[in-house]
Write a protein that holds these residues in place. Structure first.
Motif, PDB file in Angstrom:
ATOM      1  N   LEU A 219      21.541  21.703 129.482  1.00 14.03           N
ATOM      2  CA  LEU A 219      22.563  21.955 129.240  1.00 14.03           C
ATOM      3  C   LEU A 219      23.316  20.492 129.869  1.00 14.03           C
ATOM      4  O   LEU A 219      24.632  20.195 129.622  1.00 14.03           O
ATOM      5  CB  LEU A 219      23.380  23.385 129.506  1.00 14.03           C
ATOM      6  CG  LEU A 219      23.404  24.476 128.906  1.00 14.03           C
ATOM      7  CD1 LEU A 219      23.765  25.790 129.200  1.00 14.03           C
ATOM      8  CD2 LEU A 219      23.782  24.519 127.702  1.00 14.03           C
ATOM      9  N   ARG A 220      22.814  20.562 131.074  1.00 17.78           N
ATOM     10  CA  ARG A 220      23.029  19.073 131.346  1.00 17.78           C
ATOM     11  C   ARG A 220      23.571  18.200 130.767  1.00 17.78           C
ATOM     12  O   ARG A 220      24.458  17.301 130.656  1.00 17.78           O
ATOM     13  CB  ARG A 220      23.008  18.532 132.694  1.00 17.78           C
ATOM     14  CG  ARG A 220      22.801  19.922 134.094  1.00 17.78           C
ATOM     15  CD  ARG A 220      22.349  20.327 135.210  1.00 17.78           C
ATOM     16  NE  ARG A 220      20.726  20.062 134.453  1.00 17.78           N
ATOM     17  CZ  ARG A 220      19.589  20.071 136.197  1.00 17.78           C
ATOM     18  NH1 ARG A 220      20.341  19.422 137.154  1.00 17.78           N
ATOM     19  NH2 ARG A 220      18.554  20.212 135.720  1.00 17.78           N
ATOM     20  N   ARG A 221      22.250  17.766 129.809  1.00 13.70           N
ATOM     21  CA  ARG A 221      22.510  16.699 128.881  1.00 13.70           C
ATOM     22  C   ARG A 221      23.147  16.831 128.095  1.00 13.70           C
ATOM     23  O   ARG A 221      24.210  15.890 127.408  1.00 13.70           O
ATOM     24  CB  ARG A 221      20.486  16.711 128.243  1.00 13.70           C
ATOM     25  CG  ARG A 221      20.402  15.782 127.471  1.00 13.70           C
ATOM     26  CD  ARG A 221      20.934  14.124 128.083  1.00 13.70           C
ATOM     27  NE  ARG A 221      20.197  13.117 126.792  1.00 13.70           N
ATOM     28  CZ  ARG A 221      20.976  12.096 127.603  1.00 13.70           C
ATOM     29  NH1 ARG A 221      21.337  11.742 128.145  1.00 13.70           N
ATOM     30  NH2 ARG A 221      20.522  11.065 126.153  1.00 13.70           N
ATOM     31  N   VAL A 222      23.372  18.084 127.619  1.00 12.52           N
ATOM     32  CA  VAL A 222      24.030  18.012 125.544  1.00 12.52           C
ATOM     33  C   VAL A 222      25.635  17.542 126.758  1.00 12.52           C
ATOM     34  O   VAL A 222      26.410  17.441 126.224  1.00 12.52           O
ATOM     35  CB  VAL A 222      24.069  19.861 125.747  1.00 12.52           C
ATOM     36  CG1 VAL A 222      25.201  20.246 124.928  1.00 12.52           C
ATOM     37  CG2 VAL A 222      23.141  20.094 125.092  1.00 12.52           C
ATOM     38  N   ASP A 223      26.232  18.716 127.962  1.00 15.13           N
ATOM     39  CA  ASP A 223      27.744  17.838 128.459  1.00 15.13           C
ATOM     40  C   ASP A 223      27.785  16.939 128.792  1.00 15.13           C
ATOM     41  O   ASP A 223      29.018  15.825 128.826  1.00 15.13           O
ATOM     42  CB  ASP A 223      27.589  19.011 130.083  1.00 15.13           C
ATOM     43  CG  ASP A 223      29.083  18.671 130.871  1.00 15.13           C
ATOM     44  OD1 ASP A 223      29.746  19.464 129.938  1.00 15.13           O
ATOM     45  OD2 ASP A 223      29.155  17.971 131.358  1.00 15.13           O
ATOM     46  N   THR A 224      26.638  16.101 129.122  1.00 16.61           N
ATOM     47  CA  THR A 224      26.628  14.393 129.804  1.00 16.61           C
ATOM     48  C   THR A 224      27.115  13.356 128.122  1.00 16.61           C
ATOM     49  O   THR A 224      27.849  13.476 128.233  1.00 16.61           O
ATOM     50  CB  THR A 224      25.132  13.825 130.083  1.00 16.61           C
ATOM     51  OG1 THR A 224      25.426  14.707 131.263  1.00 16.61           O
ATOM     52  CG2 THR A 224      25.530  12.093 130.354  1.00 16.61           C
ATOM     53  N   HIS A 227      30.860  14.867 126.696  1.00 16.58           N
ATOM     54  CA  HIS A 227      31.439  14.094 127.252  1.00 16.58           C
ATOM     55  C   HIS A 227      31.856  12.742 127.296  1.00 16.58           C
ATOM     56  O   HIS A 227      33.314  12.092 126.700  1.00 16.58           O
ATOM     57  CB  HIS A 227      31.563  14.515 128.491  1.00 16.58           C
ATOM     58  CG  HIS A 227      32.454  14.187 129.549  1.00 16.58           C
ATOM     59  ND1 HIS A 227      33.069  13.019 129.732  1.00 16.58           N
ATOM     60  CD2 HIS A 227      33.778  15.080 129.574  1.00 16.58           C
ATOM     61  CE1 HIS A 227      33.913  12.365 130.424  1.00 16.58           C
ATOM     62  NE2 HIS A 227      34.554  14.053 130.693  1.00 16.58           N
ATOM     63  N   ALA A 228      30.676  11.904 127.080  1.00 12.61           N
ATOM     64  CA  ALA A 228      30.338  10.645 126.981  1.00 12.61           C
ATOM     65  C   ALA A 228      31.071  10.354 125.653  1.00 12.61           C
ATOM     66  O   ALA A 228      31.954   8.974 125.689  1.00 12.61           O
ATOM     67  CB  ALA A 228      29.175   9.679 127.454  1.00 12.61           C
ATOM     68  N   GLN A 262      36.432  17.910 127.333  1.00 13.99           N
ATOM     69  CA  GLN A 262      36.253  19.434 127.838  1.00 13.99           C
ATOM     70  C   GLN A 262      35.048  19.862 127.139  1.00 13.99           C
ATOM     71  O   GLN A 262      35.385  19.608 126.028  1.00 13.99           O
ATOM     72  CB  GLN A 262      37.297  19.872 128.219  1.00 13.99           C
ATOM     73  CG  GLN A 262      38.439  19.824 129.615  1.00 13.99           C
ATOM     74  CD  GLN A 262      39.291  20.825 129.137  1.00 13.99           C
ATOM     75  OE1 GLN A 262      40.769  20.973 128.275  1.00 13.99           O
ATOM     76  NE2 GLN A 262      39.154  21.580 130.460  1.00 13.99           N
ATOM     77  N   VAL A 263      33.859  19.861 127.195  1.00  9.43           N
ATOM     78  CA  VAL A 263      32.924  20.415 126.825  1.00  9.43           C
ATOM     79  C   VAL A 263      33.044  21.962 127.368  1.00  9.43           C
ATOM     80  O   VAL A 263      32.677  22.468 128.372  1.00  9.43           O
ATOM     81  CB  VAL A 263      31.511  19.766 127.764  1.00  9.43           C
ATOM     82  CG1 VAL A 263      30.347  20.468 126.457  1.00  9.43           C
ATOM     83  CG2 VAL A 263      31.473  18.433 126.445  1.00  9.43           C
ATOM     84  N   THR A 275      31.027  22.891 122.571  1.00 14.23           N
ATOM     85  CA  THR A 275      32.320  22.177 121.815  1.00 14.23           C
ATOM     86  C   THR A 275      33.420  21.229 122.379  1.00 14.23           C
ATOM     87  O   THR A 275      32.662  21.294 123.975  1.00 14.23           O
ATOM     88  CB  THR A 275      32.900  23.472 121.666  1.00 14.23           C
ATOM     89  OG1 THR A 275      32.844  24.636 120.725  1.00 14.23           O
ATOM     90  CG2 THR A 275      34.550  23.208 120.905  1.00 14.23           C
ATOM     91  N   VAL A 276      32.961  20.288 122.043  1.00 10.17           N
ATOM     92  CA  VAL A 276      33.754  19.958 122.878  1.00 10.17           C
ATOM     93  C   VAL A 276      35.389  19.596 122.303  1.00 10.17           C
ATOM     94  O   VAL A 276      35.612  19.291 121.164  1.00 10.17           O
ATOM     95  CB  VAL A 276      32.666  18.329 122.668  1.00 10.17           C
ATOM     96  CG1 VAL A 276      32.951  17.976 120.817  1.00 10.17           C
ATOM     97  CG2 VAL A 276      33.851  17.206 123.656  1.00 10.17           C
ATOM     98  N   ARG A 277      35.824  19.686 123.559  1.00 13.92           N
ATOM     99  CA  ARG A 277      37.715  19.122 123.056  1.00 13.92           C
ATOM    100  C   ARG A 277      38.407  17.930 123.682  1.00 13.92           C
ATOM    101  O   ARG A 277      37.658  17.377 124.770  1.00 13.92           O
ATOM    102  CB  ARG A 277      38.559  20.415 123.274  1.00 13.92           C
ATOM    103  CG  ARG A 277      39.946  20.956 123.640  1.00 13.92           C
ATOM    104  CD  ARG A 277      40.614  21.759 124.628  1.00 13.92           C
ATOM    105  NE  ARG A 277      41.765  21.262 124.926  1.00 13.92           N
ATOM    106  CZ  ARG A 277      42.768  22.314 123.723  1.00 13.92           C
ATOM    107  NH1 ARG A 277      42.541  22.307 123.325  1.00 13.92           N
ATOM    108  NH2 ARG A 277      43.901  21.768 123.773  1.00 13.92           N
ATOM    109  N   PHE A 278      38.684  17.244 123.308  1.00 12.13           N
ATOM    110  CA  PHE A 278      39.724  15.644 123.274  1.00 12.13           C
ATOM    111  C   PHE A 278      41.195  15.471 122.559  1.00 12.13           C
ATOM    112  O   PHE A 278      40.986  16.751 121.429  1.00 12.13           O
ATOM    113  CB  PHE A 278      38.703  14.797 122.471  1.00 12.13           C
ATOM    114  CG  PHE A 278      38.215  15.679 120.944  1.00 12.13           C
ATOM    115  CD1 PHE A 278      38.756  14.631 119.630  1.00 12.13           C
ATOM    116  CD2 PHE A 278      37.280  15.960 120.888  1.00 12.13           C
ATOM    117  CE1 PHE A 278      38.216  14.493 118.760  1.00 12.13           C
ATOM    118  CE2 PHE A 278      36.557  15.924 119.488  1.00 12.13           C
ATOM    119  CZ  PHE A 278      37.205  15.166 118.303  1.00 12.13           C
TER     120      PHE A 278
END
Length: 326
Positions: A219-224, A227-228, A262-263, A275-278
């Motif tokens: 999940l940390r990899r997914v979040d990075t 977000h990037a 935001q993830v 889900t990524v929100r932007f």
């Protein structure tokens, strides 16, 4: 007998029925009612005969000549009916006010939608509901306002995302891009339905991209990665949205502070939904989502992350025993 009837119709004597005097119903009023009925009968006969002649001398049904001939005939009949009724019911002196009142009431009833549309025009301008160039959704139509008339608003139609509930039937573009159709909407619709303005006040939208991943994903990899990728294509838009919201908060009671990507993660039965929100602009959202999606695919592939696969459990059951094997 005939002289009695004619004398009654030409007088202001009140009509008596079974010994009861009908207030406001005089011989002259009865005569006007009879003349009005005769007028409608004559106009109906004229319309029927004219329609038969029109079909014989004009082109086929649906042709331009027949259409304009029919329009001219209807307009002529309406003008004659109004003038004749006005002449019958309005007499010099005392009946002028009553006649004007009747005509005004009839026009108000017949043109109520036109009046509502005209009132909607002034409400749109005065209330700053929308203006030419705004992207709106009203009356089941979404698009950019091309023209604002006294009675109708002209819109260049756009599609709507397939995920939007209530997307109109017949719209084949599953995104907020133009379909090519020009749609006109009555201005009076603003009194009955909500008006969604994508542009005025805050010309930005929040969008989301979701992807289902397996339970054992990092999940940390997914979040990075999420977000990037979103920040790379929306950083300037986020800053502009923040400035626009600060200006908007001076006029309205609104307090939004999160404009960067935001993830979010939620648990599903068959995996994890990331889900990524932007923030995107009111125009060009599909291009931004396309760029972020391409970067997400590349970033997840580089990090060794694969989307969750759908597992299907297929079981083959033996044939049920026959009755003679029991």
């Amino acid at each position: 007998m005939v002289d009695t009837v004619m004398g009654f119709l030409g007088s202001d004597e009140q009509l008596r029925l079974f010994g009861v005097t009908l207030v406001g119903v005089s011989g002259r009023t009865v005569l006007k009612v009879l003349l009005s009925i005769l007028l409608f009968v004559l106009l109906s006969l004229f319309t029927s005969i004219s329609r038969a002649v029109m079909q014989a001398i004009t082109g086929p049904a649906g042709s331009a000549s027949r259409f304009w001939t029919k329009q001219s005939l209807q307009l002529f009949t309406a003008v004659v009916a109004v003038l004749a009724l006005f002449s019958i019911w309005v007499t010099p002196g005392t009946d002028l006010t009553v006649g004007v009142g009747l005509v005004t009431a009839g026009l108000a009833f017949a043109l109520q939608k036109v009046i509502a549309s005209l009132a909607g025009y002034f409400v749109i301008l005065r209330g700053r509901v929308f203006a030419v160039g705004d992207r709106i959704a009203v009356g089941g139509v979404r698009g950019d306002v091309m023209s604002l008339g006294f009675l109708r608003t002209t819109v260049m139609e756009m599609g709507s995302p397939s995920s939007m509930a209530g997307a109109e039937t017949g719209n084949w573009v599953p995104s907020r891009q133009f379909t090519g159709r020009v749609v006109t909407v009555s201005n009076g619709v603003i009194f009955d339905e909500a008006v969604y303005n994508y542009t005025r006040g805050f010309p930005f939208l929040w969008e989301e991209l979701s992807l289902k991943l397996p339970f054992d994903v990092d999940l940390r990899r997914v979040d990075t990665v999420f977000h990037a990728c979103a920040d790379r294509h929306t950083r300037e838009l986020s800053d502009e949205a923040m400035a626009s919201m600060q200006q908007m908060s001076r006029m309205y009671a609104v307090d939004v502070r999160e404009f960067g990507p935001q993830v979010f993660v939620s648990l599903q039965e068959d995996g994890i939904l990331a889900t990524v929100r932007f923030v995107v602009g009111s125009h060009g959202a599909r291009s931004v989502k396309d760029a972020i999606s391409r970067d997400l695919v590349a970033g997840l592939r580089e990090g060794g992350v694969s989307p969750a696969s759908v597992a299907v459990d297929i079981r083959v059951l033996p044939d049920s025993p026959r009755g003679d094997d029991l």
